[in-house]
Scaffold this motif. Structure first.
Motif, PDB file in Angstrom:
ATOM      1  N   ASP A   1       0.850  -1.193   0.000  1.00 46.78           N
ATOM      2  CA  ASP A   1       0.000   0.000   0.000  1.00 46.78           C
ATOM      3  C   ASP A   1       0.885   1.242   0.000  1.00 46.78           C
ATOM      4  O   ASP A   1       1.469   1.610   1.033  1.00 46.78           O
ATOM      5  N   GLN A   2       1.031   1.859  -1.193  1.00 44.76           N
ATOM      6  CA  GLN A   2       1.816   3.088  -1.355  1.00 44.76           C
ATOM      7  C   GLN A   2       3.237   2.950  -0.796  1.00 44.76           C
ATOM      8  O   GLN A   2       3.779   3.856  -0.162  1.00 44.76           O
ATOM      9  N   ASN A   3       3.799   1.760  -1.040  1.00 45.16           N
ATOM     10  CA  ASN A   3       5.191   1.477  -0.647  1.00 45.16           C
ATOM     11  C   ASN A   3       5.413   1.664   0.848  1.00 45.16           C
ATOM     12  O   ASN A   3       6.522   1.969   1.297  1.00 45.16           O
TER      13      ASN A   3
ATOM     14  N   HIS B   1      11.898   5.466  -0.425  1.00 40.72           N
ATOM     15  CA  HIS B   1      12.760   4.640  -1.279  1.00 40.72           C
ATOM     16  C   HIS B   1      12.329   3.177  -1.234  1.00 40.72           C
ATOM     17  O   HIS B   1      11.458   2.757  -1.980  1.00 40.72           O
ATOM     18  N   ASN B   2      12.910   2.409  -0.333  1.00 47.37           N
ATOM     19  CA  ASN B   2      12.691   0.964  -0.309  1.00 47.37           C
ATOM     20  C   ASN B   2      11.836   0.558   0.894  1.00 47.37           C
ATOM     21  O   ASN B   2      12.038   1.041   2.007  1.00 47.37           O
TER      22      ASN B   2
ATOM     23  N   ASP C   1      12.012  10.308  10.763  1.00 51.19           N
ATOM     24  CA  ASP C   1      10.638   9.806  10.662  1.00 51.19           C
ATOM     25  C   ASP C   1      10.598   8.362  10.185  1.00 51.19           C
ATOM     26  O   ASP C   1       9.524   7.771  10.057  1.00 51.19           O
ATOM     27  N   ARG C   2      11.797   7.800   9.878  1.00 53.00           N
ATOM     28  CA  ARG C   2      11.968   6.406   9.470  1.00 53.00           C
ATOM     29  C   ARG C   2      11.311   6.083   8.134  1.00 53.00           C
ATOM     30  O   ARG C   2      11.159   4.924   7.770  1.00 53.00           O
ATOM     31  N   HIS C   3      10.921   7.117   7.388  1.00 56.31           N
ATOM     32  CA  HIS C   3      10.273   6.887   6.098  1.00 56.31           C
ATOM     33  C   HIS C   3      10.985   7.605   4.938  1.00 56.31           C
ATOM     34  O   HIS C   3      11.121   7.040   3.859  1.00 56.31           O
ATOM     35  N   ASN C   4      11.362   8.842   5.182  1.00 54.62           N
ATOM     36  CA  ASN C   4      11.970   9.644   4.118  1.00 54.62           C
ATOM     37  C   ASN C   4      13.498   9.519   4.119  1.00 54.62           C
ATOM     38  O   ASN C   4      14.113   9.204   5.147  1.00 54.62           O
TER      39      ASN C   4
END
Length: 203
Positions: free
Chosen positions: A6-8, A13-14, A35-38
């Protein structure tokens, strides 16, 4: 649940699915934000100049090393070596190329001067520059890169320049057997002995 489907998973990135959860990771050259995402680009040049010996330029996800003028980048992509400007086609010099560590210049041999283009050599007309270079009783003959002094008739080149030839002593005089020889500057005269008449060559 595969959160990555769902929306990576919200990862920039990965996204890696794990049992009951998932993890975001970044491509090489990036670091994961708080934020552990970007992901944010790593400025490799900010640490030890990226390992570059001269100039480090940061790019998105990577970096490049480059060298100052007069240097060439080594095969390792990091170090710079002084360029030998004379190695290729003699640096474009017509005669002598002198490598000066990051640069080079051209030189010309004796009898030549460096052209305004800094590469070609022009002949110096020594006879025109210094009309008295051969001294008196001589003609100056200019050649390409050299000059020669040719003594006038009746003179021969000596240590101090062209010197008078004593034709009477050298045997070059053609006086009659009934005449005596008188050496003069650059030539000689034949004079008939007493009791004989003539021009000295025939008495």
């Amino acid at each position: 649940i595969d959160e990555c489907s769902d929306q990576n998973g919200g990862c920039s990135h990965n996204c890696t699915n794990t049992a009951g959860s998932y993890n975001c990771s970044c491509s090489e050259g990036f670091v994961l934000d708080g934020d552990r995402h970007n992901c944010t680009d790593i400025d490799e040049c900010s640490t030890l100049n990226g390992g570059c010996s001269q100039t480090c330029t940061n790019t998105v996800g990577s970096y490049n090393c480059s060298c100052s003028e007069g240097f060439v980048l080594d095969g390792d992509g990091h170090n710079c070596t002084v360029m030998d400007g004379c190695a290729s086609l003699n640096g474009g010099c017509e005669q002598t190329c002198v490598n000066t560590g990051g640069s080079y210049h051209c030189l010309c041999g004796d009898g030549y001067r460096l052209n305004a283009d800094g590469h070609n050599c022009d002949d110096i007309d020594e006879c025109l520059v210094n009309p008295t270079i051969c001294g008196i009783n001589a003609d100056c003959i200019n050649g390409y890169g050299f000059f020669d002094c040719v003594c006038s008739t009746g003179y021969v080149m000596g240590a101090g320049g062209c010197q008078d030839v004593d034709e009477c002593r050298s045997g070059d005089a053609t006086c009659d057997v009934h005449a005596f020889c008188v050496n003069t500057v650059g030539t000689y005269r034949c004079m008939c002995l007493d009791g004989f008449t003539g021009d000295g060559n025939d008495c």
